[in-house]
Design an enzyme around this catalytic site. Structure first.
Site, PDB file in Angstrom:
ATOM      1  N   LYS A  67       0.864  -1.176   0.000  1.00  0.00           N
ATOM      2  CA  LYS A  67       0.000   0.000   0.000  1.00  0.00           C
ATOM      3  C   LYS A  67       0.903   1.230   0.000  1.00  0.00           C
ATOM      4  O   LYS A  67       1.631   1.478   0.970  1.00  0.00           O
ATOM      5  CB  LYS A  67      -0.906   0.002   1.221  1.00  0.00           C
ATOM      6  CG  LYS A  67      -1.779   1.255   1.306  1.00  0.00           C
ATOM      7  CD  LYS A  67      -2.555   1.280   2.618  1.00  0.00           C
ATOM      8  CE  LYS A  67      -3.281   2.622   2.767  1.00  0.00           C
ATOM      9  NZ  LYS A  67      -3.958   2.720   4.082  1.00  0.00           N
TER      10      LYS A  67
ATOM     11  N   GLY B 179      -9.025   8.907   9.769  1.00  0.00           N
ATOM     12  CA  GLY B 179      -9.444   8.998  11.162  1.00  0.00           C
ATOM     13  C   GLY B 179     -10.510  10.024  11.463  1.00  0.00           C
ATOM     14  O   GLY B 179     -10.860  10.229  12.631  1.00  0.00           O
TER      15      GLY B 179
ATOM     16  N   ALA C 247     -10.083   5.052   4.179  1.00  0.00           N
ATOM     17  CA  ALA C 247     -10.005   6.182   5.119  1.00  0.00           C
ATOM     18  C   ALA C 247     -11.324   6.931   5.248  1.00  0.00           C
ATOM     19  O   ALA C 247     -12.024   7.185   4.274  1.00  0.00           O
ATOM     20  CB  ALA C 247      -8.906   7.174   4.741  1.00  0.00           C
ATOM     21  N   GLY C 248     -11.644   7.257   6.496  1.00  0.00           N
ATOM     22  CA  GLY C 248     -12.753   8.137   6.800  1.00  0.00           C
ATOM     23  C   GLY C 248     -14.071   7.473   7.130  1.00  0.00           C
ATOM     24  O   GLY C 248     -14.977   8.133   7.646  1.00  0.00           O
TER      25      GLY C 248
ATOM     26  N   ASN D  69      -9.879   0.970   9.509  1.00  0.00           N
ATOM     27  CA  ASN D  69      -9.015   0.833  10.681  1.00  0.00           C
ATOM     28  C   ASN D  69      -9.630   1.544  11.889  1.00  0.00           C
ATOM     29  O   ASN D  69     -10.118   0.919  12.823  1.00  0.00           O
ATOM     30  CB  ASN D  69      -7.623   1.375  10.376  1.00  0.00           C
ATOM     31  CG  ASN D  69      -6.603   1.108  11.496  1.00  0.00           C
ATOM     32  OD1 ASN D  69      -5.434   1.398  11.338  1.00  0.00           O
ATOM     33  ND2 ASN D  69      -7.004   0.558  12.621  1.00  0.00           N
ATOM     34  N   SER D  70      -9.653   2.889  11.850  1.00  0.00           N
ATOM     35  CA  SER D  70     -10.081   3.661  13.030  1.00  0.00           C
ATOM     36  C   SER D  70     -11.480   3.297  13.506  1.00  0.00           C
ATOM     37  O   SER D  70     -11.733   3.210  14.713  1.00  0.00           O
ATOM     38  CB  SER D  70     -10.033   5.159  12.721  1.00  0.00           C
ATOM     39  OG  SER D  70      -8.719   5.566  12.405  1.00  0.00           O
TER      40      SER D  70
END
Length: 260
Positions: free
Chosen positions: A99, A160, A186-187, A208-209
């Site tokens: 990545k 995040g 993301a997001g 992830n987050s």
């Protein structure tokens, strides 16, 4: 449409990719990865221990059945730094997946489009399965496809931030024109957002987050897995067309009229 997610010569049945940062501890992270059923797990190079080839995180991760590591170049600020990180990561992990993640400004963590393109081009020529994290830019997406990337990974919103698919319209253009997998990265905050991304045509999502910061990360990992599968199934089934007019769900009849 393929039932599997194809990245280079690799195929996966899960369309949920999971990151390993931000978890409170290793046990929580491992439980969340297992519950999610993710087959691709991304790990930053800084989690590798060059002295021992793998630190106490990577060993347990590789013991989870079906998991493939995808090293990432998080922390790189230039294409050269990203390429060097990728080379080291491949040597340590044995994984061809990479990545490409280059964000030089720590205040907003937006991916650098120029450095990302240069790194992706070099790494694709070196035989990596290149998966670049990128702005939601349809022109850049095609450029990355042209240099041999295995997928493109446009952001849904800032890393995040939990702002969901704020780039939805631009991602839709990328999906429309892409011949390689489009993976939202993301997001995302809620499983419903992952389902919506799949319904609109994305091939996978990376989370992830939203999992790591949940009250129960393992349960949230499971919820994201279910939502991704549901969104994919809905798209495969064929969503009804939108219309600006109301349409009765039952045919109008004259059963209330006087038949006498």
């Amino acid at each position: 449409m393929s039932e599997t997610l194809k990245l280079g010569d690799l195929e996966f049945t899960s369309r949920l990719l999971v990151g390993t940062g931000k978890f409170a501890d290793q046990a929580t992270m491992l439980a969340a990865v297992e519950a999610s059923g993710a087959q691709i797990v991304t790990v930053a190079l800084r989690r590798f221990n060059a002295a021992e080839a793998m630190d106490d995180l990577l060993g347990p991760l590789m013991q989870i059945e079906g998991v493939t590591l995808m090293p990432n170049t998080s922390g790189a600020r230039t294409a050269r730094e990203a390429v060097n990180a990728a080379m080291l990561a491949r040597e340590l992990s044995g994984s061809a997946l990479i990545k490409v993640e280059i964000h030089p400004n720590p205040h907003h963590l937006m991916p650098d489009p120029i450095e990302t393109y240069e790194a992706a081009k070099l790494l694709a020529a070196e035989g990596f399965v290149v998966m670049p994290y990128m702005p939601a830019d349809p022109v850049l997406a095609k450029r990355l496809e042209d240099v041999g990337c295995a997928s493109v990974m446009p952001l849904g919103s800032a890393i995040g931030s939990g702002q969901g698919m704020s780039t939805r319209d631009l991602v839709a253009l990328i999906v429309r024109d892409s011949t390689i997998p489009v993976i939202v990265d993301a997001g995302l905050r809620a499983p419903s957002e992952a389902a919506a991304a799949m319904e609109m045509g994305c091939d996978a999502v990376l989370v992830n987050s939203a999992i790591a910061n949940a009250g129960d990360p393992a349960a949230m990992g499971r919820a994201f897995a279910q939502s991704v599968a549901t969104g994919w199934a809905a798209r495969e089934a064929g969503l009804m067309a939108r219309t600006d007019r109301a349409a009765a769900s039952s045919p109008l009849t004259s059963f209330l009229s006087d038949s006498a």
